[in-house]
Design a protein around this motif. Sequence first.
Motif, PDB file in Angstrom:
ATOM      1  N   GLN A 410      46.419  34.570  40.609  1.00  0.00           N
ATOM      2  CA  GLN A 410      46.814  35.683  39.757  1.00  0.00           C
ATOM      3  C   GLN A 410      45.834  36.837  39.933  1.00  0.00           C
ATOM      4  O   GLN A 410      44.711  36.647  40.399  1.00  0.00           O
ATOM      5  N   SER A 411      46.288  38.032  39.568  1.00  0.00           N
ATOM      6  CA  SER A 411      45.425  39.201  39.670  1.00  0.00           C
ATOM      7  C   SER A 411      44.271  39.100  38.679  1.00  0.00           C
ATOM      8  O   SER A 411      44.424  38.542  37.585  1.00  0.00           O
ATOM      9  N   LEU A 412      43.121  39.658  39.069  1.00  0.00           N
ATOM     10  CA  LEU A 412      41.935  39.666  38.220  1.00  0.00           C
ATOM     11  C   LEU A 412      41.538  41.116  37.958  1.00  0.00           C
ATOM     12  O   LEU A 412      41.567  41.957  38.876  1.00  0.00           O
ATOM     13  N   GLY A 413      41.183  41.403  36.716  1.00  0.00           N
ATOM     14  CA  GLY A 413      40.840  42.775  36.389  1.00  0.00           C
ATOM     15  C   GLY A 413      40.090  42.868  35.081  1.00  0.00           C
ATOM     16  O   GLY A 413      39.687  41.850  34.497  1.00  0.00           O
ATOM     17  N   ILE A 414      39.904  44.117  34.603  1.00  0.00           N
ATOM     18  CA  ILE A 414      39.128  44.345  33.392  1.00  0.00           C
ATOM     19  C   ILE A 414      39.799  45.380  32.489  1.00  0.00           C
ATOM     20  O   ILE A 414      40.664  46.140  32.916  1.00  0.00           O
ATOM     21  N   ILE A 426      40.962  42.671  41.719  1.00  0.00           N
ATOM     22  CA  ILE A 426      41.368  41.801  42.831  1.00  0.00           C
ATOM     23  C   ILE A 426      42.832  41.400  42.622  1.00  0.00           C
ATOM     24  O   ILE A 426      43.134  40.639  41.697  1.00  0.00           O
ATOM     25  N   PRO A 427      43.742  41.899  43.443  1.00  0.00           N
ATOM     26  CA  PRO A 427      45.166  41.545  43.293  1.00  0.00           C
ATOM     27  C   PRO A 427      45.401  40.075  43.613  1.00  0.00           C
ATOM     28  O   PRO A 427      44.598  39.432  44.305  1.00  0.00           O
ATOM     29  N   ARG A 428      46.478  39.534  43.084  1.00  0.00           N
ATOM     30  CA  ARG A 428      46.829  38.144  43.398  1.00  0.00           C
ATOM     31  C   ARG A 428      47.083  38.004  44.892  1.00  0.00           C
ATOM     32  O   ARG A 428      47.383  38.970  45.581  1.00  0.00           O
ATOM     33  N   ASN A 429      46.941  36.775  45.367  1.00  0.00           N
ATOM     34  CA  ASN A 429      47.089  36.452  46.786  1.00  0.00           C
ATOM     35  C   ASN A 429      46.015  37.117  47.648  1.00  0.00           C
ATOM     36  O   ASN A 429      46.234  37.406  48.819  1.00  0.00           O
ATOM     37  N   THR A 430      44.839  37.342  47.043  1.00  0.00           N
ATOM     38  CA  THR A 430      43.690  37.838  47.814  1.00  0.00           C
ATOM     39  C   THR A 430      42.862  36.643  48.286  1.00  0.00           C
ATOM     40  O   THR A 430      42.503  35.778  47.496  1.00  0.00           O
ATOM     41  N   ILE A 434      35.223  36.609  48.452  1.00  0.00           N
ATOM     42  CA  ILE A 434      35.401  38.051  48.556  1.00  0.00           C
ATOM     43  C   ILE A 434      34.529  38.741  47.511  1.00  0.00           C
ATOM     44  O   ILE A 434      34.197  38.146  46.474  1.00  0.00           O
ATOM     45  N   SER A 435      34.167  40.008  47.789  1.00  0.00           N
ATOM     46  CA  SER A 435      33.444  40.823  46.826  1.00  0.00           C
ATOM     47  C   SER A 435      34.069  42.220  46.825  1.00  0.00           C
ATOM     48  O   SER A 435      34.239  42.816  47.899  1.00  0.00           O
ATOM     49  N   VAL A 436      34.429  42.708  45.631  1.00  0.00           N
ATOM     50  CA  VAL A 436      35.092  44.008  45.506  1.00  0.00           C
ATOM     51  C   VAL A 436      34.360  44.846  44.468  1.00  0.00           C
ATOM     52  O   VAL A 436      34.060  44.370  43.370  1.00  0.00           O
ATOM     53  N   GLU A 437      34.085  46.126  44.823  1.00  0.00           N
ATOM     54  CA  GLU A 437      33.426  47.044  43.901  1.00  0.00           C
ATOM     55  C   GLU A 437      34.394  48.128  43.441  1.00  0.00           C
ATOM     56  O   GLU A 437      35.264  48.552  44.199  1.00  0.00           O
ATOM     57  N   THR A 489      31.446  45.030  39.913  1.00  0.00           N
ATOM     58  CA  THR A 489      31.643  44.225  41.121  1.00  0.00           C
ATOM     59  C   THR A 489      32.213  42.858  40.761  1.00  0.00           C
ATOM     60  O   THR A 489      31.665  42.152  39.913  1.00  0.00           O
ATOM     61  N   PHE A 490      33.311  42.499  41.412  1.00  0.00           N
ATOM     62  CA  PHE A 490      33.909  41.165  41.278  1.00  0.00           C
ATOM     63  C   PHE A 490      33.581  40.379  42.540  1.00  0.00           C
ATOM     64  O   PHE A 490      33.913  40.817  43.647  1.00  0.00           O
TER      65      PHE A 490
END
Length: 627
Positions: A410-414, A426-430, A434-437, A489-490
């Motif tokens: 599932q998508s992850l967010g804030i 971070i969208p689902r199916n990523t 991984i690290s995303v800023e 950062t995730f």
Amino acid sequence: MVNNGVAVGIDLGTTYSCVGVWQHDRVEIIANDQGNRTTPSCVAFTDSERFIGEAAKNQAAFNPANTIFGTCIIYAKRLIGRKFSDSTVKDDMKFWPFTVVGDSDDRPKIVVNYRGVEKRFLPEELSAMVLCKMKEIAEEYLGKEVKNAVVTVPAHFSDSQRQATKDAARIAGLNVLRILVEPTAAAIAYGLDQKLTSSSSGEKIVLVFDLGGGTFDVSLLNITKNSCKVLATAGDTHLGGEDFDNRLLKYLVEEFSRKHGKDISKSAKSLRRLRNACEKAKRVLSHSAVTTVDIESLYEGIDYHAKISQARFEALNLDLFRSCLDTVEKCLKDAEIDKNNVQEVVLVGGSTRIPKVQQLLQQFFNGKELCKNINPEEAVAYGAAVQAAILSGEGSQNIKNLMVLDVTPQSLGIEVHNDGLMEVIIPRNTTYPISVEQTFCTGYDGQKYVRIGVYEGEMPRVADNNLLGEFELSGLPPAPRGKDEILVTFTIDANGVLIVFAEHKISRLKNSIKIIKGGTLSEEEIEVMVKDAEHLKAEDEEFRKKVKAILAFEDYIQNMKAISQSNCMLEASVKDMLNYYFKEATEWINSNKDAAIYEFKYKTLQLESICNKLIPGSEGMEIEEYE
């Protein structure tokens, strides 16, 4: 990784579970005590004991209200990690012969009667019982304790469902090395079968079509020599063999009502017997054009007979079969891959044996031959056992470098500005690790702190998604709205552990949260459930010992009776006296089923002393001990 002992792979299925282990440079799928390589995900409770697996399923028709079938079992698995108030839970409850209630935290609990006392179990506890059974099957085969396991779940399971499965494993006394999604596990089995993981030139885009007893998954993977990479996944927790059974069940209930003017659904026992017949009919129709359902005295003494054709079964379920293709399309769309680029379609799960499902899937892929090389019931456990061997350091050269790359289900967010909206990081199916800023600005003048809530889900409003955790970045220097920048950062590691880090760019204030991803259970609750599980296991063992003592006593009575009657040297008066003692012992057994084990053994020794005095040569006869 340091070797902490043998590790097994467990497919915790909705209808059947399976366990495998890497041995002698290959995977061994371990058979249970009945010689079967899959075990029903079923738990039952009676006035005297608890059954798990084959024994539980065998008595389901006679004890429907206290038999939880399908794990977390078929229905417990559909409950695990969910709220009692969920609409899906309410819908499923219509088909259950057992009772489900909500607790003060809106968690579903399954109500059973065990030893004359009402007990309420969370789905995690029932799943733990099945996992414990699989653990025992492995330990019996290996001859040593098993502590570590890779456990599989449906690909579309949410974080809370995955963590609830981990909690169940902890209750069962297992350390989960990794939660592995079922299609990925099956893809590992396929890759090894096709030798893709050991060939330098081997690379394929593979679609795993996993249609089991209670869940449905589709995953698209890229399999190469050293990796098994998930590209996209989609699925439905409410689609599987049980749903096909329910359609047939509803049809037969209505037909019974038309023929006999009686509502069979009022009897849980009759409904359970008819459901069992529906499941058997479905299996037969996978290879036969027609079958019959014959049940003696099904309801109020009425015998029931019905003929079911493959065409009728397909017509009842055609919309469900076609919905599977919608999920396939969704998965391909998410991966941005055309169906013509899929090189192999691998079938996993018992329900893929249904001819109409295969026909529709083959038509969708323009006549492509479907891969049926791997065992659909064992492939998931096979892949899990391979992953367990790699993580425990037991794997051989041809698998030790295999890397499994999963995707976020599932998508992850804030939520940053308390506006009720979720910003997806971070969208689902990523694929991870991984690290995303992402950079955010303050929402109003003089803002002194920022609350960061971490959510998973696909809905735009955070209230409709699942809160994983939250933290604050406080003490910010006063500044106009939009001037202060906060870097979020995730980071997700290979084990799916999420760390969210936030830093105020100007002041360098920082804070973070590690989403350990615990389930809905607290540490205290898990500790209590571990003790409860140990207590139930001790009760089961005590009951088995008592049964052995009773059987040994009864067998001794029968053996001595046969010897005394055939002994022509014994006087009639002695035979009469012995028959009196035999009758007295039998009556005592029948009247004292609740007696302690030592009482049965004492009574046996008493009778043995009498027989040794009255029957010549009986002194050397040992009382049989049951294992």
